[in-house]
Motif scaffolding. Sequence first.
Motif, PDB file in Angstrom:
ATOM      1  N   MET A 215      79.371 -44.999  40.571  1.00 35.93           N
ATOM      2  CA  MET A 215      79.223 -46.331  41.152  1.00 35.93           C
ATOM      3  C   MET A 215      78.134 -47.131  40.443  1.00 35.93           C
ATOM      4  O   MET A 215      78.276 -48.342  40.236  1.00 35.93           O
ATOM      5  CB  MET A 215      78.904 -46.206  42.635  1.00 35.93           C
ATOM      6  CG  MET A 215      80.048 -45.644  43.466  1.00 35.93           C
ATOM      7  SD  MET A 215      79.615 -45.394  45.210  1.00 35.93           S
ATOM      8  CE  MET A 215      79.369 -47.082  45.753  1.00 35.93           C
ATOM      9  N   LYS A 224      87.462 -54.275  32.279  1.00 37.04           N
ATOM     10  CA  LYS A 224      87.617 -54.851  33.620  1.00 37.04           C
ATOM     11  C   LYS A 224      88.755 -55.853  33.731  1.00 37.04           C
ATOM     12  O   LYS A 224      89.213 -56.147  34.829  1.00 37.04           O
ATOM     13  CB  LYS A 224      86.308 -55.499  34.062  1.00 37.04           C
ATOM     14  CG  LYS A 224      85.242 -54.496  34.473  1.00 37.04           C
ATOM     15  CD  LYS A 224      84.012 -55.185  35.028  1.00 37.04           C
ATOM     16  CE  LYS A 224      82.999 -54.172  35.535  1.00 37.04           C
ATOM     17  NZ  LYS A 224      81.775 -54.816  36.072  1.00 37.04           N
ATOM     18  N   LYS A 235      90.975 -47.247  50.041  1.00 33.48           N
ATOM     19  CA  LYS A 235      91.416 -48.450  50.729  1.00 33.48           C
ATOM     20  C   LYS A 235      90.253 -49.331  51.161  1.00 33.48           C
ATOM     21  O   LYS A 235      90.384 -50.122  52.091  1.00 33.48           O
ATOM     22  CB  LYS A 235      92.274 -48.059  51.941  1.00 33.48           C
ATOM     23  CG  LYS A 235      93.558 -47.348  51.548  1.00 33.48           C
ATOM     24  CD  LYS A 235      94.362 -46.926  52.760  1.00 33.48           C
ATOM     25  CE  LYS A 235      95.644 -46.226  52.337  1.00 33.48           C
ATOM     26  NZ  LYS A 235      96.449 -45.760  53.502  1.00 33.48           N
ATOM     27  N   TYR A 236      89.139 -49.185  50.504  1.00 37.55           N
ATOM     28  CA  TYR A 236      87.979 -50.027  50.796  1.00 37.55           C
ATOM     29  C   TYR A 236      87.348 -50.429  49.470  1.00 37.55           C
ATOM     30  O   TYR A 236      87.708 -49.922  48.401  1.00 37.55           O
ATOM     31  CB  TYR A 236      86.979 -49.284  51.687  1.00 37.55           C
ATOM     32  CG  TYR A 236      86.633 -47.882  51.220  1.00 37.55           C
ATOM     33  CD1 TYR A 236      85.624 -47.663  50.279  1.00 37.55           C
ATOM     34  CD2 TYR A 236      87.306 -46.773  51.725  1.00 37.55           C
ATOM     35  CE1 TYR A 236      85.300 -46.386  49.856  1.00 37.55           C
ATOM     36  CE2 TYR A 236      86.994 -45.490  51.306  1.00 37.55           C
ATOM     37  CZ  TYR A 236      85.990 -45.304  50.365  1.00 37.55           C
ATOM     38  OH  TYR A 236      85.677 -44.035  49.947  1.00 37.55           O
ATOM     39  N   GLN A 237      86.429 -51.357  49.536  1.00 35.54           N
ATOM     40  CA  GLN A 237      85.776 -51.848  48.325  1.00 35.54           C
ATOM     41  C   GLN A 237      85.018 -50.721  47.630  1.00 35.54           C
ATOM     42  O   GLN A 237      84.281 -49.964  48.274  1.00 35.54           O
ATOM     43  CB  GLN A 237      84.808 -52.983  48.672  1.00 35.54           C
ATOM     44  CG  GLN A 237      85.490 -54.267  49.133  1.00 35.54           C
ATOM     45  CD  GLN A 237      86.300 -54.917  48.023  1.00 35.54           C
ATOM     46  OE1 GLN A 237      85.900 -54.926  46.859  1.00 35.54           O
ATOM     47  NE2 GLN A 237      87.454 -55.454  48.393  1.00 35.54           N
ATOM     48  N   HIS A 238      85.230 -50.611  46.344  1.00 35.79           N
ATOM     49  CA  HIS A 238      84.556 -49.569  45.566  1.00 35.79           C
ATOM     50  C   HIS A 238      84.426 -50.038  44.120  1.00 35.79           C
ATOM     51  O   HIS A 238      85.408 -50.530  43.549  1.00 35.79           O
ATOM     52  CB  HIS A 238      85.347 -48.263  45.634  1.00 35.79           C
ATOM     53  CG  HIS A 238      84.573 -47.055  45.235  1.00 35.79           C
ATOM     54  ND1 HIS A 238      84.216 -46.785  43.924  1.00 35.79           N
ATOM     55  CD2 HIS A 238      84.071 -46.017  45.966  1.00 35.79           C
ATOM     56  CE1 HIS A 238      83.548 -45.653  43.874  1.00 35.79           C
ATOM     57  NE2 HIS A 238      83.432 -45.174  45.102  1.00 35.79           N
ATOM     58  N   PRO A 239      83.248 -49.907  43.511  1.00 32.88           N
ATOM     59  CA  PRO A 239      83.050 -50.379  42.140  1.00 32.88           C
ATOM     60  C   PRO A 239      83.997 -49.743  41.128  1.00 32.88           C
ATOM     61  O   PRO A 239      84.277 -50.349  40.085  1.00 32.88           O
ATOM     62  CB  PRO A 239      81.594 -49.988  41.831  1.00 32.88           C
ATOM     63  CG  PRO A 239      80.960 -49.776  43.139  1.00 32.88           C
ATOM     64  CD  PRO A 239      82.015 -49.333  44.084  1.00 32.88           C
ATOM     65  N   CYS A 240      84.494 -48.558  41.427  1.00 33.21           N
ATOM     66  CA  CYS A 240      85.343 -47.858  40.461  1.00 33.21           C
ATOM     67  C   CYS A 240      86.804 -48.273  40.536  1.00 33.21           C
ATOM     68  O   CYS A 240      87.655 -47.687  39.861  1.00 33.21           O
ATOM     69  CB  CYS A 240      85.196 -46.348  40.626  1.00 33.21           C
ATOM     70  SG  CYS A 240      83.520 -45.757  40.308  1.00 33.21           S
ATOM     71  N   GLN A 241      87.095 -49.277  41.345  1.00 34.05           N
ATOM     72  CA  GLN A 241      88.433 -49.859  41.317  1.00 34.05           C
ATOM     73  C   GLN A 241      88.350 -51.381  41.220  1.00 34.05           C
ATOM     74  O   GLN A 241      89.259 -52.089  41.666  1.00 34.05           O
ATOM     75  CB  GLN A 241      89.257 -49.423  42.523  1.00 34.05           C
ATOM     76  CG  GLN A 241      88.689 -49.716  43.873  1.00 34.05           C
ATOM     77  CD  GLN A 241      89.560 -49.148  44.993  1.00 34.05           C
ATOM     78  OE1 GLN A 241      90.415 -48.292  44.789  1.00 34.05           O
ATOM     79  NE2 GLN A 241      89.345 -49.643  46.204  1.00 34.05           N
ATOM     80  N   ASN A 242      87.263 -51.852  40.601  1.00 29.12           N
ATOM     81  CA  ASN A 242      87.090 -53.285  40.383  1.00 29.12           C
ATOM     82  C   ASN A 242      87.812 -53.728  39.116  1.00 29.12           C
ATOM     83  O   ASN A 242      87.241 -54.345  38.217  1.00 29.12           O
ATOM     84  CB  ASN A 242      85.599 -53.644  40.289  1.00 29.12           C
ATOM     85  CG  ASN A 242      84.922 -53.611  41.645  1.00 29.12           C
ATOM     86  OD1 ASN A 242      85.586 -53.573  42.676  1.00 29.12           O
ATOM     87  ND2 ASN A 242      83.598 -53.619  41.645  1.00 29.12           N
ATOM     88  N   GLU A 244      92.317 -54.284  37.812  1.00 26.31           N
ATOM     89  CA  GLU A 244      93.726 -54.105  38.176  1.00 26.31           C
ATOM     90  C   GLU A 244      94.097 -52.652  37.931  1.00 26.31           C
ATOM     91  O   GLU A 244      93.892 -52.127  36.831  1.00 26.31           O
ATOM     92  CB  GLU A 244      94.605 -55.022  37.335  1.00 26.31           C
ATOM     93  CG  GLU A 244      96.042 -55.078  37.782  1.00 26.31           C
ATOM     94  CD  GLU A 244      96.213 -55.841  39.090  1.00 26.31           C
ATOM     95  OE1 GLU A 244      97.236 -55.622  39.764  1.00 26.31           O
ATOM     96  OE2 GLU A 244      95.321 -56.648  39.440  1.00 26.31           O
ATOM     97  N   ARG A 361      93.738 -43.774  48.818  1.00 25.83           N
ATOM     98  CA  ARG A 361      94.994 -44.403  48.414  1.00 25.83           C
ATOM     99  C   ARG A 361      95.793 -43.352  47.660  1.00 25.83           C
ATOM    100  O   ARG A 361      95.303 -42.743  46.709  1.00 25.83           O
ATOM    101  CB  ARG A 361      94.746 -45.606  47.501  1.00 25.83           C
ATOM    102  CG  ARG A 361      94.258 -46.847  48.218  1.00 25.83           C
ATOM    103  CD  ARG A 361      93.877 -47.938  47.228  1.00 25.83           C
ATOM    104  NE  ARG A 361      94.992 -48.284  46.348  1.00 25.83           N
ATOM    105  CZ  ARG A 361      94.853 -48.808  45.138  1.00 25.83           C
ATOM    106  NH1 ARG A 361      93.634 -49.004  44.631  1.00 25.83           N
ATOM    107  NH2 ARG A 361      95.906 -49.123  44.417  1.00 25.83           N
TER     108      ARG A 361
END
Length: 449
Positions: A215, A224, A235-242, A244, A361
């Motif tokens: 993170m 990015k 299913k929540y905000q996370h820097p490692c899925q910022n 597409e 997810r």
Amino acid sequence: MGDMNRLVKNRRGFYVKMRFFKTKNEKNGKPFLVRYFKWVLWFSLSFYFFGKFLNGHEPSTSGLKTTMVNHSHRALSESVVVREDKDDHGLLNDLKVYVYELPSKYNSDWLSNERCSNHLFASEVAIHKALTKSDFRTFDPTEADFYFVPVYVSCNFSTVNGFPAIGHARALLSSAVELISSELPFWKRSNGSDHVFVASHDYGACFHAMEDRAMADGIPEFMKNSIILQTFGVKYQHPCQNAESVVIPPYISPKSVQSTLSKMPIDGRRDIFAFFRGKMEVHPKNVSGRFYSKRVRTEILRKYGNDRRFYLKRHRFPGYQSEIVRSVFCLCPLGWAPWSPRLVESVALGCVPVIIADGIRLPFESTVPWSNISLTVRENDVAKIGHVLDHVAATNLSAIQRNLWDPQIRRALLFHDDVETGDATWEVLVALSTKLGRSHRRSRFSANG
């Protein structure tokens, strides 16, 4: 077959064109059995070819068009069945992917270690291999919708513990991007938005196995704007899925699954009630000061270690798939990251996955009916697992197993050497086809009307 006109074939299937009535040139008084034989022959051929037609048109999870057919079917019917189904997204059916041909140091050199193409992170190898031989590949980059960047970063195995060491990932990927952007114009044209990477590690494109470090480091800036195929997803905000992303399954060898099922059928005897084999620390806080699996696996061991219904083993066993195929329920608790290869192994071998990873997810959620084939238990409710499994076993276990044992579900989570309709690489292409708004080629066509 003198009374039969020609068998007409085309790319959508075939039909048999027959004469139903006698013509003026046909002699009267032909024996009844001759006329009867024609009808029998006509109906037989019609049912035969109609059956072949149905077999070639299994329900599809995508709207992509393919001309891939089984060669034995082609030999029988001399025709190519074309899928033209479209899902609710109105998928376009001429998706084209350009695969960069990078110097071997970025990919094939790593294959000298056979583990590179077989361990749980090996989807980066499998997707590259399948796309290279796919009908969706184009060798003309000007007509591509997406550009695949084949860099293997998880094949640098540590000499200390044997696990993949991915400290070099950022530098290697950055070098690849610098190379492709200097030699061809496509990266700079879109700032990489139509470029695709695989990041099949614990925390995806954050490239670190420890969440706090992952993170803090985040996804490299140069990635990015791109599309990332990664096993990590929440299913929540996370820097490692910022960025597409498409959540993909971890790699499990389809050959190993096939070998196991050839010895023990998926609907065979299951004499293990609840199964888990893997790392379970008696004292969860390890030398790094972190709690592995957020203590979940330790709590499972403490609560059910002496329960005879639970088959819990802490040590590795090469033939553990033979235990999965004997099990009714397979526990799939989080490790360092929420996902686990057990998700794929349990589904592929017909064991009901019990997912214990809050907010995860799951791969290909629009295709794989996870709620109909698995159970979900909250991390804080580990002590209730026994009651949950007892209730399911007494109520709707048979229905879950019927759903789970559908071969199409197993296919969707396994990567093959060649793209197969409905397999994991196919599902990646389906996911990409929903992102055609990023395609420079499509946007150009739209602008031109």
